[in-house]
Scaffold this active site. Sequence first.
Site, mmCIF file in Angstrom:
data_model
loop_
_atom_site.group_PDB
_atom_site.id
_atom_site.type_symbol
_atom_site.label_atom_id
_atom_site.label_comp_id
_atom_site.label_asym_id
_atom_site.label_seq_id
_atom_site.Cartn_x
_atom_site.Cartn_y
_atom_site.Cartn_z
ATOM 1 C CG HIS A 21 -43.143 0.657 -88.537
ATOM 2 N ND1 HIS A 21 -42.379 1.795 -88.571
ATOM 3 C CD2 HIS A 21 -44.357 1.000 -88.981
ATOM 4 C CE1 HIS A 21 -43.127 2.784 -89.030
ATOM 5 N NE2 HIS A 21 -44.328 2.326 -89.270
ATOM 6 C CG ASP B 168 -51.117 -1.861 -92.235
ATOM 7 O OD1 ASP B 168 -50.491 -1.759 -91.169
ATOM 8 O OD2 ASP B 168 -52.351 -1.724 -92.309
HETATM 9 P P1 IMP Z 1 -56.634 4.667 -84.265
HETATM 10 O O1 IMP Z 1 -55.377 5.265 -84.806
HETATM 11 O O2 IMP Z 1 -56.392 3.473 -83.396
HETATM 12 O O3 IMP Z 1 -57.524 5.678 -83.624
HETATM 13 O O4 IMP Z 1 -57.481 4.100 -85.518
HETATM 14 C C1 IMP Z 1 -58.062 4.953 -86.490
HETATM 15 C C2 IMP Z 1 -58.049 4.296 -87.868
HETATM 16 O O5 IMP Z 1 -56.720 4.239 -88.353
HETATM 17 C C3 IMP Z 1 -58.540 2.844 -87.884
HETATM 18 O O6 IMP Z 1 -59.178 2.590 -89.130
HETATM 19 C C4 IMP Z 1 -57.265 2.044 -87.795
HETATM 20 O O7 IMP Z 1 -57.409 0.742 -88.317
HETATM 21 C C5 IMP Z 1 -56.347 2.897 -88.638
HETATM 22 N N1 IMP Z 1 -54.927 2.773 -88.300
HETATM 23 C C6 IMP Z 1 -54.264 3.360 -87.292
HETATM 24 N N2 IMP Z 1 -52.975 3.057 -87.346
HETATM 25 C C7 IMP Z 1 -52.795 2.276 -88.404
HETATM 26 C C8 IMP Z 1 -51.660 1.667 -89.004
HETATM 27 O O8 IMP Z 1 -50.519 1.808 -88.564
HETATM 28 N N3 IMP Z 1 -51.901 0.901 -90.099
HETATM 29 C C9 IMP Z 1 -53.132 0.766 -90.632
HETATM 30 N N4 IMP Z 1 -54.214 1.346 -90.131
HETATM 31 C C10 IMP Z 1 -54.052 2.080 -89.023
#
Ligand code: IMP
Length: 449
Positions: free
Chosen positions: A51, A23
Amino acid sequence: MHTALPSDAGSRNTAVVGLQWGDEGKGKIVDLLTARHDVIVRYNGGANAGHTVTVGGERYALHLIPSGILYPDKTCVIGNGVVVDPEKLLEEIANLRRRGIEVGGNLVVSNRAHLVLPYHKEQDAAYEEFLAARSGLGEASAAIGTTRRGIGPAYADKVRRSTAVRVGDLLHPERLRARLEIACGLRAAEMEALGVKAPPPDPEALAARFAAVGRTLAPHVADTVYLLHGFVREGRSVLFEGANASLLDIDHGTYPFVTSSNCSSLGIPAGTGLPGRLVGRVVGIMKAYSTRVGGGPFPTELLDEIGSRIRERGREYGTTTGRPRRCGWLDLVAVRYAAMLCGADALACTLLDVLSGLDELRLCVKYRRGRETTERFLPDAEDLEGWEPVYEVLPGWREELAGTADRKSLPANAQRYLARIEEVVGVPIELVGVGPERTQTLSAAGRGI
Ligand code: IMP
């Protein structure tokens, strides 16, 4: 026939990667850099990414499709390293078309990208609930706090091989059905062993549903490795769009509180099929403070009203899940580590305007535990726990920054803040974000780039 790459291959290419926990405002920087590139490529992650790009007051939230799609003359590629939720992809295409954005031959999806299927999302949620329930009273939750988009289970199937289904399979209904039979069969056996009461996934129904998705997606599916190599040889420039961010990298982030792909620039070669020397210039994106969504260590987290102020002013709520983001001071130990990992040539510092109005600002330049200090980041959640930030305190500024003309016109204390970041990280800041619009990005020369 293969011929060696010219010695300047890669010089036209750029990679945009997040240097924190996501982010950072990558969408906006990618959008700005898109103007100078011909092909925009995603190489990792899936619909967990979000995004947001604001163009002419219109806000576009994209999850799978590169934001380059907003330019009609660019080609957008979803590389083999991405995990694709095909129904989400169709939904995104339909939403863009409804708003008058053309999506045709300008969007190509790798036939080797792996699929995120409904049972991956169910599994993602079930694992998270299992982990949350296991945390004892007073203990931090063992749940990762995933986006529940099925990312981890889909990559797990990719690595397990026998239960994986890829985009290319969607175009061959027989192959698709056979693969789903294996994947669902194994899942049914696991569910039974675990005493899960829910009905197991039905391979016949899924095969019919996703064969139909495949018919709609077919014009976009190709071998993107040959396609990208062809583009490079024709002299077209490539912009690599990183999703998620370096501190969430499966190998180099705050494991196990990470996502399941290589989201630093290190994921580009494997996730696209282009060799490392084609990665080109690396622009690391960092916001002027830190945020994190989900679980895991966050040494500079602010649980007070400064943290809430940053959250409200920065609109720090997830694009994908709407969750409030955890906010804190800028952690330069973490950013310097991520910049090293990614080989960042330049930085873009976004959301500087959010910090206006604070009397003083803190920059974390090292960590302390008892008498010990370190300038090294500790990319392991358990190792990082217990370390406290050591801050430098800098004076803040009162002025709102939204209308600033160029970097030299920023308040003196804002310039001092940026200069100190450059000194500690050792990489120049090329772009500074002072608002969500394309025009609210300052370079040394002025507005925009
Ligand atoms: P997952 O990618 O859904 O398995 O999440 C794993 C970790 O990565 C969690 O803490 C999510 O909040 C974080 N996460 C995944 N994608 C993003 C992103 O695009 N921005 C911020 N955090 C992310």
